[in-house]
Structures are given as C-alpha cells and as structure tokens.
Write a protein that holds these residues in place. Structure first.
Motif, PDB file in Angstrom:
ATOM      1  N   GLY A 193       0.820  -1.208   0.000  1.00 35.58           N
ATOM      2  CA  GLY A 193       0.000   0.000   0.000  1.00 35.58           C
ATOM      3  C   GLY A 193       0.853   1.257   0.000  1.00 35.58           C
ATOM      4  N   LEU A 194       0.324   2.325  -0.595  1.00 40.87           N
ATOM      5  CA  LEU A 194       1.006   3.620  -0.560  1.00 40.87           C
ATOM      6  C   LEU A 194       0.231   4.527   0.392  1.00 40.87           C
ATOM      7  CD1 LEU A 194       1.556   4.266  -4.408  1.00 40.87           C
ATOM      8  CD2 LEU A 194       3.220   3.350  -2.769  1.00 40.87           C
ATOM      9  N   ILE A 195       0.922   5.178   1.275  1.00 43.19           N
ATOM     10  CA  ILE A 195       0.280   6.171   2.144  1.00 43.19           C
ATOM     11  C   ILE A 195       0.904   7.516   1.790  1.00 43.19           C
ATOM     12  CG2 ILE A 195      -0.066   6.932   4.528  1.00 43.19           C
ATOM     13  CD1 ILE A 195      -0.161   4.012   5.354  1.00 43.19           C
ATOM     14  N   LEU A 196       0.147   8.318   1.092  1.00 46.55           N
ATOM     15  CA  LEU A 196       0.690   9.561   0.529  1.00 46.55           C
ATOM     16  C   LEU A 196       0.086  10.765   1.241  1.00 46.55           C
ATOM     17  CD1 LEU A 196       1.202  10.178  -3.261  1.00 46.55           C
ATOM     18  CD2 LEU A 196       0.407  12.011  -1.774  1.00 46.55           C
ATOM     19  N   ALA A 197       0.933  11.571   1.807  1.00 46.98           N
ATOM     20  CA  ALA A 197       0.459  12.769   2.500  1.00 46.98           C
ATOM     21  C   ALA A 197       0.834  13.989   1.677  1.00 46.98           C
ATOM     22  CB  ALA A 197       1.082  12.842   3.883  1.00 46.98           C
ATOM     23  N   ASP A 198      -0.121  14.839   1.427  1.00 42.55           N
ATOM     24  CA  ASP A 198       0.186  16.041   0.629  1.00 42.55           C
ATOM     25  C   ASP A 198      -0.782  17.164   0.995  1.00 42.55           C
ATOM     26  OD1 ASP A 198       1.445  17.658  -1.340  1.00 42.55           O
ATOM     27  OD2 ASP A 198       1.891  15.831  -2.483  1.00 42.55           O
ATOM     28  N   LEU A 199      -0.479  18.340   0.458  1.00 41.85           N
ATOM     29  CA  LEU A 199      -1.312  19.499   0.771  1.00 41.85           C
ATOM     30  C   LEU A 199      -2.701  19.400   0.110  1.00 41.85           C
ATOM     31  CD1 LEU A 199       1.475  22.169   0.209  1.00 41.85           C
ATOM     32  CD2 LEU A 199       0.488  21.520   2.417  1.00 41.85           C
ATOM     33  N   LYS A 200      -2.686  18.803  -1.088  1.00 40.08           N
ATOM     34  CA  LYS A 200      -3.965  18.643  -1.816  1.00 40.08           C
ATOM     35  C   LYS A 200      -3.944  17.302  -2.545  1.00 40.08           C
ATOM     36  CE  LYS A 200      -2.012  21.205  -5.553  1.00 40.08           C
ATOM     37  NZ  LYS A 200      -1.792  22.118  -6.431  1.00 40.08           N
ATOM     38  N   PRO A 201      -5.084  16.823  -3.017  1.00 40.81           N
ATOM     39  CA  PRO A 201      -5.090  15.523  -3.712  1.00 40.81           C
ATOM     40  C   PRO A 201      -4.199  15.541  -4.952  1.00 40.81           C
ATOM     41  CG  PRO A 201      -7.325  16.208  -3.162  1.00 40.81           C
ATOM     42  CD  PRO A 201      -6.448  17.381  -2.871  1.00 40.81           C
TER      43      PRO A 201
END
Lengths: 213, 396
Positions: A193-201
């Motif tokens: 799985g990828l867990i991606l954190a960012d400011l916006k999608p």
C-alpha cells in the motif's frame, strides 16, 4: 501487515486543530495493498504522522499497532527489521547523503535488502530522467532531481507500506506523472500500500481512501 | 539483513580522520602497556621457576626445622615449644603438618667397641615417622628390645669423616656405618643400662641422631623421669618453604629457621614485589591507552553522527553498525598485541640466554599463560570497543 492507529494525536497540536480530523483521536486501520491519500494544509501534522508511523518520533498520545504490536515497545533492532522488510519512506526533506552521488545514495539502501538488481535500479533512474545524475554528488543536484533520486532509493527494498511525504513538491507535471506511475507499479509488484500525504489531492494518484487530517 | 553487506558499503560515511595523533598515541600506549604486562607475567613465572628449582623437594613438600630465637633477653627462659605452640603451627593454612623433635632427658654415652675406639656423650632425638625421609621398615622399638635402630644425619657422617683421620679412626661410608655396633649407655640416677645401637639409615633431611619415638618416650620416663617433654625443635612440612605467608608468620613469631632453605624465598618476595609493581603499572598504562582510544572513538561517532543517524533511519541495525564499525579495529588490535607478544618473546629469549644457570630450568618460549593473556587482552579490547560503539550508537 496492517497498521492500526487508536486515538492517536500529537501532544503538541492545538485541540481545536485536531477536532475535525479523520485520523487524529480516531481509530483508523490501513491494510497492505490499500492506497491511502492523506490531505491536510501546512501545520496540521502530516509530517509528524509519517514520522510517528516510521518510528522517528513518539511524542503522541494514543497507540499505533503494526500487526497488533504496539510500536512504542519496539527496540532499535525491531525498527531496523521493519525498515528493511516492511516499511519504506520518502521523506519530505529527502534525507540524502550530500557527499555521495546519486548511485551511491541509492546503493546504500539497495545493499541492505536488495529487491532489485543494480541494472533495474539504473533503468528506474532512466525512467525518471536522472540517469545522468547518478554519478553526480547530490549536494550539487536540484531539489527536483534529488526528489527523484529519493524516489528510486525508496523502491530498492521489499515493503508492505510506502510512506510518501509530499513526494512531488518540486516536480513538473510530466515528472509527477512518471514518478507516480513508477511508485504505483512497484507497490503493485509487492502487493503493498502507498500512504501519501500532501497538501492537496494528487491528480495521478488513485487512492482507495482519502482521509483529511 | 543482506549478509554480503560489509563495512565498505558505509566506509565513506564514517569520519575516521580527525585527531590522528591521539589515535596513534593510544595505539603506542596500548602496545607498551600490553608488552609490559606480558613481560611482567613472564618474569613472575620465570622467578617462580628458577626459585623452585633451587629447593630439593620430596613428594612436593619442604621440611624445615624451626627453633625459637635465643637472644640475650630471653636466654634465661625456657625457649622450647609447648604443645600449644605446635598446635598453632599446625593450624596455619600454609603449614601442612608440624612435628616436635623430642630429645633425651637423661645422659647417653655412645661407644663403638674395640674396632673403633671411640666414645662420646651423645644426644638422641625422635620424631614421628612420616617426617623421616629415609625410613627403613625395621625402624621400631618395643619394651625389652636391646637393639635400638638409629637414623644418622648425613651431615654428621661427613663431619665424622673429616675429623676421623686425625683421631686415627677409620673413615666410613654410608653403607659400612650400618655394620658398626654401637653401645648406647643410658644413665639413670641409680645406674645405667646398655643398649645395642645400629645405624639403619642416613638422613639428608634431619640433622640429628634419631631413634624410634617409642624408645625415647619410654627412656625419658624410665631414666629421666620426664613425660611430655617440650621440644626445642619443631619440624614443619609445607608445600612452599619460600611462601611469603610462611616467612612472615615465622618472622612475626620470632622463630628461627634454616636460612639456606628459605633464602631464595626473600629474594623471590622482593623480585615478585617488583614484578607485581611493574604489572600494576602496565595495567594502568593499558587503561589510559584504552581511555584515550575511547575519546577518539567518541569523537569519530560525534563527527559521523548525522550519517550514522541517517543510516539507522534507512534501516541499518545499530547492532550491525556497532559490530561492523568495531570489527574494523580487529586487525589494528591484532597487530598491536602481536607486536607486544613478539617483543616479549624476544625479551624472554635474551633473558634465558643471559642467565647461564637458568638455561636448564627456563624455556626459551613464553609460558602458555602469557600467550593466553595476550589473547584475553585482544578479545577484551574488541569487546570494550564494541560495547562503547554500541552504547554511543544506541544513544543516537
């Protein structure tokens, strides 16, 4: 492997800030092979969450479990095992060795628990357009180039989860697309799985769930 | 973790430069310290070896005669050993056994008949049989027996042979003296009784004219009317006549001993004290050198802190890092201790060579214990190094 967060929240964040979160103070479960997008504005604790999950910080309330094991009880050797076999990361601040060139930076991770051979590693670099940066010291590379080197480095090991902390912040659209494609392919190969954190999608990322922090 | 991964992978990330002088000073200090310690231990063994060989021993024990020191101050008193004195001697851990030498409490006169026209007043002594070095099976006496077996001192026989020619007496060998019939006249206040004396053995150990204990006890009571007589001399049996505890005890009690038997003991005590001092100094040097080296290691870890931290973040195990970084010094420690061992070996070779009298009793090679000690120090250096690095890395 699955990750469970139970009533986790950073002890240093304002109560007001965490009250609307879908993660802080809630019970959340991430399963391997599940793509999660975590979206939040600056200052809401994205990087802190990634660091909690990767075992770099433990200044939080509540508990995080890897396969029912509380990560607060992990020894440095346990963390070494998980970081070699189960979890990989791409830091927001990249954390490359500035005195080493691109290839050496990638190799130092690959040597630990090789998932790919050296040839495949060069092919990945080529895919991301940084093959001519492999012999250049990373301190002289641009931030975007460093980001792609860090991407290739994160893919050199087996993992169930790959944590990505604003991974494309300094990339143009084409390179974002290429990077995202490579990351997704590699995650699929591992059924991870990828867990991606960012400011916006991220437009090229197809998450199973999007959680607002 | 990938097994083929080695120090080379991370070598460029560990800053081993910096204070080269402190590193090499610590190497030199360690080498000198180890050399001193090895030489000190080898000398300790050499001294023991040399001094042990100066003492003829029987069954691994030394037998020494002791008397009370007669001085101008105490010469009027009874300076004999009471049963309590003997019991105290027996109690000491470094004395295996003690036996008083009982002497005659009546007048004895010896003559050798017509063949050797010789007559003299004599003293007789008796001691328990297991203290006698040359004990024949017929050395016993029971009441009514005219024949009294005698064990004669080899020194006395030698003395006799020195003055015999001047007195027109025949010189005697140890074998022929047993054929001489000796008349022993034992005097009591009311008269005397004659016994037939026969020399049945010659003793190297006890300078005396020994008769069976049963005879002398009976005769003392019968002729001298004396029982449980205190002894002027006591023989002690010990595993090491040169042991410092024994010598200190005897000195403290003001007992006189045969200096010949223990003179090497004093020399040994002094030499061993010097060597022990040298050994202690060597240990101090080793500790200082290791301390200096530990400063160097701390500095190295501090300078490489960011890189080491990042390696751990990337998944390198602190245990593996400690092992790999500390094992880097195995060849260095190997060379340092190997050089010290080699120099100690050369020193031993020259020590043996320079003492002609030592050549038979000393080996030209270092004792196994010294080689064992070198190995121990080698392992100790690696373990200390490993533990220190591990401690520093776990703190990161």
């Amino acid at each position: 492997m699955n990750i469970v967060l139970k009533q986790v929240y950073p002890s240093f964040l304002d109560k007001e800030l965490i009250s609307h979160s879908q993660i802080w103070t809630k019970e959340v479960c991430f399963s391997a092979s599940e793509n999660i997008q975590i979206v939040a504005p600056s200052g809401s604790g994205k990087t802190s969450l990634i660091h909690f999950l990767y075992g770099l910080r433990n200044d939080y309330e509540g508990n995080i479990f890897f396969d029912k094991k509380n990560i607060k009880d992990f020894s440095p050797e346990d963390w070494a095992y998980y970081r070699q076999e189960k979890i990989s990361i791409m830091f927001q601040d990249l954390r490359l060795f500035p005195q080493l060139n691109g290839a050496e930076n990638i190799e130092i991770k690959r040597a630990l628990q090789p998932f790919h051979n050296a040839g495949e590693m060069i092919l990945m670099a080529k895919d991301l357009g940084i093959q001519n940066k492999l012999q250049q010291k990373t301190e002289t590379c641009s931030y975007g180039e460093k980001q792609r080197i860090a991407t290739v480095r994160a893919l050199q090991q087996p993992f169930d989860f790959l944590f990505l902390d604003e991974p494309f912040s300094h990339l143009d659209e084409m390179n974002r697309q290429k990077s995202m494609q490579l990351l997704q392919e590699e995650a699929n190969r591992r059924k991870a799985g990828l867990i991606l954190a960012d400011l916006k999608p991220i437009e090229f990322f197809k998450p199973h769930r999007t959680l607002y922090l | 973790m990938n097994r083929s991964i080695s120090y080379q992978t991370i070598a460029t990330l560990i800053d081993t430069g910096g204070k080269k002088r402190s590193k090499f000073t610590s190497y030199l200090g360690l080498c000198l310290g180890v050399l001193l310690l090895l030489v000190a231990v080898q000398m300790f063994i050499n001294i023991n070896q040399l001094i042990k060989d100066k003492n003829p021993r029987k069954n691994g024990f030394d037998y020494i005669s002791i008397t009370k020191n007669i001085t101008n101050q105490n010469m009027g008193q009874d300076n004999r050993f009471t049963p309590a004195d003997v019991a105290e001697l027996k109690k000491q851990p470094f004395i295996t056994d003690a036996a008083p030498l009982i002497s005659n409490q009546f007048r004895v006169k010896a003559s050798a008949g017509n063949i050797i026209p010789f007559s003299t007043d004599l003293f007789l002594e008796a001691i328990q049989n297991d203290f006698i070095d040359t004990l024949p099976p017929n050395f016993s006496w029971h009441q009514g027996q005219v024949m009294v077996p005698i064990i004669f001192s080899a020194d006395y026989l030698e003395m006799y042979n020195v003055f015999a020619p001047a007195q027109d007496l025949p010189q005697m060998s140890a074998a022929t003296i047993s054929t001489v019939n000796i008349n022993l006249e034992c005097y009591a206040p009311y008269g005397f009784q004659t016994f037939k004396g026969n020399i049945v053995a010659i003793s190297d150990r006890i300078n005396s004219v020994l008769v069976p204990e049963s005879f002398l006890t009976w005769a003392n009571k019968h002729y001298g009317n004396a029982e449980n007589v205190p002894a002027a001399r006591v023989f002690i049996k010990t595993t090491d006549a040169n042991s410092s505890e024994l010598l200190n005890f005897l000195q403290e009690k003001d007992y006189r001993i045969n200096k010949d038997k223990t003179k090497f003991g004093r020399v040994k005590q002094i030499l061993q004290a010097i060597v022990t001092g040298l050994g202690s100094f060597a240990i101090l040097v080793i500790i200082l050198a290791m301390l200096l080296f530990s400063f160097y290691l701390q500095l190295m870890i501090a300078r490489s802190k960011d890189n080491l931290q990042l390696l751990i973040t990337l998944g390198y195990s602190p245990g593996w890092l400690s092992k790999t970084v500390s094992y880097k010094w195995i060849p260095v420690y190997g060379i340092i201790i190997g050089v010290a061992l080699l120099v100690a070996q050369i020193a031993q070779f020259f020590f043996r060579h320079s003492f002609i009298s030592a050549q038979d009793s000393l080996s030209p090679w270092l004792h196994g214990a010294v080689a064992g000690l070198a190995l121990f120090l080698f392992v100790l250096c690696i373990v200390i190094n490993y533990r220190l690095i591990k401690k520093l890395l776990y703190k990161l």
